[in-house]
Every structure is written in C-alpha cells, then in structure tokens.
Design a protein around this motif. Structure first.
Motif, PDB file in Angstrom:
ATOM      1  N   THR A   1     -17.463 -19.638  40.450  1.00  0.00           N
ATOM      2  CA  THR A   1     -17.806 -18.276  40.872  1.00  0.00           C
ATOM      3  C   THR A   1     -18.973 -17.722  40.053  1.00  0.00           C
ATOM      4  N   PHE A   2     -19.340 -18.419  38.976  1.00  0.00           N
ATOM      5  CA  PHE A   2     -20.470 -17.987  38.148  1.00  0.00           C
ATOM      6  C   PHE A   2     -21.770 -18.567  38.698  1.00  0.00           C
ATOM      7  N   PRO A   3     -22.883 -17.845  38.544  1.00  0.00           N
ATOM      8  CA  PRO A   3     -23.043 -16.573  37.821  1.00  0.00           C
ATOM      9  C   PRO A   3     -22.472 -15.388  38.597  1.00  0.00           C
ATOM     10  N   ILE A   4     -22.035 -14.386  37.838  1.00  0.00           N
ATOM     11  CA  ILE A   4     -21.465 -13.173  38.408  1.00  0.00           C
ATOM     12  C   ILE A   4     -22.315 -11.989  37.961  1.00  0.00           C
ATOM     13  N   LYS A   5     -22.608 -11.114  38.884  1.00  0.00           N
ATOM     14  CA  LYS A   5     -23.442  -9.945  38.571  1.00  0.00           C
ATOM     15  C   LYS A   5     -22.573  -8.696  38.451  1.00  0.00           C
ATOM     16  N   THR A   6     -22.787  -7.966  37.367  1.00  0.00           N
ATOM     17  CA  THR A   6     -22.229  -6.624  37.243  1.00  0.00           C
ATOM     18  C   THR A   6     -23.322  -5.662  37.710  1.00  0.00           C
ATOM     19  N   ASP A   7     -23.195  -4.395  37.425  1.00  0.00           N
ATOM     20  CA  ASP A   7     -24.223  -3.439  37.875  1.00  0.00           C
ATOM     21  C   ASP A   7     -25.603  -3.794  37.334  1.00  0.00           C
TER      22      ASP A   7
ATOM     23  N   ARG B   1     -22.908 -15.617  33.045  1.00  0.00           N
ATOM     24  CA  ARG B   1     -23.050 -17.016  33.464  1.00  0.00           C
ATOM     25  C   ARG B   1     -22.783 -17.939  32.282  1.00  0.00           C
ATOM     26  N   PHE B   2     -22.823 -19.240  32.558  1.00  0.00           N
ATOM     27  CA  PHE B   2     -22.727 -20.210  31.478  1.00  0.00           C
ATOM     28  C   PHE B   2     -24.098 -20.371  30.812  1.00  0.00           C
ATOM     29  N   PHE B   3     -24.077 -20.808  29.569  1.00  0.00           N
ATOM     30  CA  PHE B   3     -25.324 -21.086  28.882  1.00  0.00           C
ATOM     31  C   PHE B   3     -25.966 -22.344  29.458  1.00  0.00           C
ATOM     32  N   ASP B   4     -27.292 -22.352  29.486  1.00  0.00           N
ATOM     33  CA  ASP B   4     -28.053 -23.470  30.014  1.00  0.00           C
ATOM     34  C   ASP B   4     -28.847 -24.113  28.877  1.00  0.00           C
ATOM     35  N   PRO B   5     -28.480 -25.332  28.459  1.00  0.00           N
ATOM     36  CA  PRO B   5     -29.182 -25.968  27.338  1.00  0.00           C
ATOM     37  C   PRO B   5     -30.603 -26.386  27.661  1.00  0.00           C
ATOM     38  N   THR B   6     -31.008 -26.260  28.908  1.00  0.00           N
ATOM     39  CA  THR B   6     -32.383 -26.614  29.257  1.00  0.00           C
ATOM     40  C   THR B   6     -33.328 -25.420  29.219  1.00  0.00           C
ATOM     41  N   SER B   7     -32.772 -24.201  29.199  1.00  0.00           N
ATOM     42  CA  SER B   7     -33.663 -23.042  29.278  1.00  0.00           C
ATOM     43  C   SER B   7     -33.313 -21.885  28.345  1.00  0.00           C
ATOM     44  N   ASP B   8     -32.123 -21.905  27.732  1.00  0.00           N
ATOM     45  CA  ASP B   8     -31.676 -20.743  26.948  1.00  0.00           C
ATOM     46  C   ASP B   8     -31.903 -20.882  25.450  1.00  0.00           C
ATOM     47  N   ILE B   9     -32.314 -22.036  24.983  1.00  0.00           N
ATOM     48  CA  ILE B   9     -32.315 -22.311  23.545  1.00  0.00           C
ATOM     49  C   ILE B   9     -33.202 -21.327  22.778  1.00  0.00           C
ATOM     50  N   GLU B  10     -34.443 -21.174  23.185  1.00  0.00           N
ATOM     51  CA  GLU B  10     -35.370 -20.323  22.428  1.00  0.00           C
ATOM     52  C   GLU B  10     -34.966 -18.854  22.511  1.00  0.00           C
ATOM     53  N   GLN B  11     -34.559 -18.410  23.704  1.00  0.00           N
ATOM     54  CA  GLN B  11     -34.151 -17.006  23.835  1.00  0.00           C
ATOM     55  C   GLN B  11     -32.915 -16.721  22.989  1.00  0.00           C
TER      56      GLN B  11
ATOM     57  N   LEU C   1     -19.397 -16.997  27.194  1.00  0.00           N
ATOM     58  CA  LEU C   1     -20.227 -16.848  28.383  1.00  0.00           C
ATOM     59  C   LEU C   1     -21.525 -16.158  27.993  1.00  0.00           C
ATOM     60  N   CYS C   2     -22.579 -16.500  28.687  1.00  0.00           N
ATOM     61  CA  CYS C   2     -23.881 -15.895  28.423  1.00  0.00           C
ATOM     62  C   CYS C   2     -24.009 -14.556  29.140  1.00  0.00           C
ATOM     63  N   VAL C   3     -24.539 -13.566  28.433  1.00  0.00           N
ATOM     64  CA  VAL C   3     -24.862 -12.276  29.034  1.00  0.00           C
ATOM     65  C   VAL C   3     -26.375 -12.217  29.204  1.00  0.00           C
ATOM     66  N   GLU C   4     -26.811 -12.108  30.451  1.00  0.00           N
ATOM     67  CA  GLU C   4     -28.234 -12.042  30.759  1.00  0.00           C
ATOM     68  C   GLU C   4     -28.575 -10.643  31.272  1.00  0.00           C
ATOM     69  N   ILE C   5     -29.612 -10.068  30.710  1.00  0.00           N
ATOM     70  CA  ILE C   5     -30.072  -8.736  31.112  1.00  0.00           C
ATOM     71  C   ILE C   5     -31.568  -8.814  31.380  1.00  0.00           C
ATOM     72  N   ASP C   6     -31.958  -8.409  32.568  1.00  0.00           N
ATOM     73  CA  ASP C   6     -33.377  -8.462  32.960  1.00  0.00           C
ATOM     74  C   ASP C   6     -33.974  -9.852  32.739  1.00  0.00           C
ATOM     75  N   GLY C   7     -33.197 -10.876  33.085  1.00  0.00           N
ATOM     76  CA  GLY C   7     -33.686 -12.245  33.014  1.00  0.00           C
ATOM     77  C   GLY C   7     -33.712 -12.858  31.629  1.00  0.00           C
TER      78      GLY C   7
END
Length: 205
Positions: free
Chosen positions: A9-15, A20-30, A84-90
C-alpha cells in the motif's frame, strides 16, 4: 503484525507528506544531509549515529528498504515497521516507525520518530504521527497500548504526541544517560480503549 499485503500500500500520501520505504538508490545523500545534525540527534538514542555519515545512510536505507522489509516478513522475523521514510516536497525529511515490546509488554507498541530541523514547528510531525497511530490501529489488532519514551526536555516531540491523543504516564528521574549527561525520561501512552476486554484489571476501581 501488519499483513504482508500492507507493504504494497506504500507509498501513502497524507495531506502534505508521503510515507514510504527508504530507497538505497536515491535517498542516501538526502538522508545523510538532514540526519547529520546535532539538533536532530540530541534527543535520540545512541543507536542514531552522530555524526551521521554517508556509510551510515547507505547501511540504514538498505536495511529499511521495501525489499529488505518484505524479505523479513517472508522469513517470519519480527514484522515491525521500524523506520519508514517521511518525504516532504520530494525530499527526505525524517523517519518514523514502531515495534511490539516483549514479555509482559507484548500488547504494547513502542513508536519513535524524528524529523529534519527545517520542518520543525510546521505541523508535519503531528500529521505524520497521527497517520502512524491510525495505521497501527488498522493493521495491528493485537495492540492495546501505544507508547513512546522520550527525554523530558524534548518538549517538541511531547507536544506532537499530546496532539495525537497521548498522555504522560510517568516521569522517571535520572533514567537516561547520553554523552555523560543524565536526563529525566517521560513515558507517553495512548490506550486503545475499545480493545480493553473483560480480562483487563485496572489498578483503581
């Protein structure tokens, strides 16, 4: 424990956020950028590295990825959603998760969270923790109590929990030691009242 189908069911959007789950291919530097902050690490456990290196981010994102979590479920290991990863504005802006306690606390869910300093005081924490409470309520039918332990000085996280229905159950003096300094500990809890059954014996009648 959540159904394995719940993972899909992830990623899930709140308001305003994406969970979502962490992505080891794109989340490391952020992740390394926002986590390598003493203000963030100050009230977290020593399991949270400080300084937070690229290697720390690489290891963490791999362990908390969709693939790793799904394999853990298939192997019959502890079916908790630790981080779980919290993503805000990408952008990666924090993490939250939970797990069941053991022994006498096996019906108690312990939850934790942290957010990037740049999003503090803007209601994101409350929005995300409120979603997490709803998710646990839906996916964890065995849960009776939700619990969070925090530094007594961490008033920001305490306010987030209070807005989500938690109350202060106890204050333990001198219960935390970090960096050679001793702190008081606050335990916040939310009881899922509708799940209390006839075998519940309260301390006060």
């Amino acid at each position: 424990m959540p159904r394995i189908e719940a993972l899909d069911t992830f990623p899930i959007k709140t308001d305003r956020c994406t969970i979502r789950f962490f992505d080891p291919t794109s989340d490391i530097e952020q992740l390394q950028t926002v986590a390598n902050n003493q203000s963030v690490a100050r009230y977290l456990t020593d399991d949270f590295p400080s300084p937070y290196t690229i290697q720390d981010a690489l290891h963490f994102t791999a362990a908390q990825s969709y693939q790793a979590t799904r394999q853990k479920f298939l192997d019959g290991d502890d079916r908790s959603l630790e981080s779980l990863c919290v993503e805000i504005d990408g952008k990666v802006c924090g993490s939250m998760g939970y797990g069941f306690k053991s022994d006498l606390g096996l019906l108690t869910v312990s939850l934790g969270f942290w957010f990037a300093e740049s999003v503090w005081g803007k209601g994101y924490g409350t929005e995300c923790v409120r979603w997490l409470v709803e998710f646990i309520n839906r996916e964890e039918p065995a849960a009776v109590q939700l619990e969070a332990e925090l530094f007594a000085l961490n008033t920001g996280s305490r306010r987030v929990l209070e807005k989500c229905g938690f109350v202060c159950e106890s204050i333990s003096r001198a219960a935390i030691t970090k960096g050679g300094v001793v702190y008081d500990k606050v335990t916040m809890a939310l009881v899922l009242e509708k799940r209390l059954k006839e075998n519940y014996i309260p301390s006060v009648s």
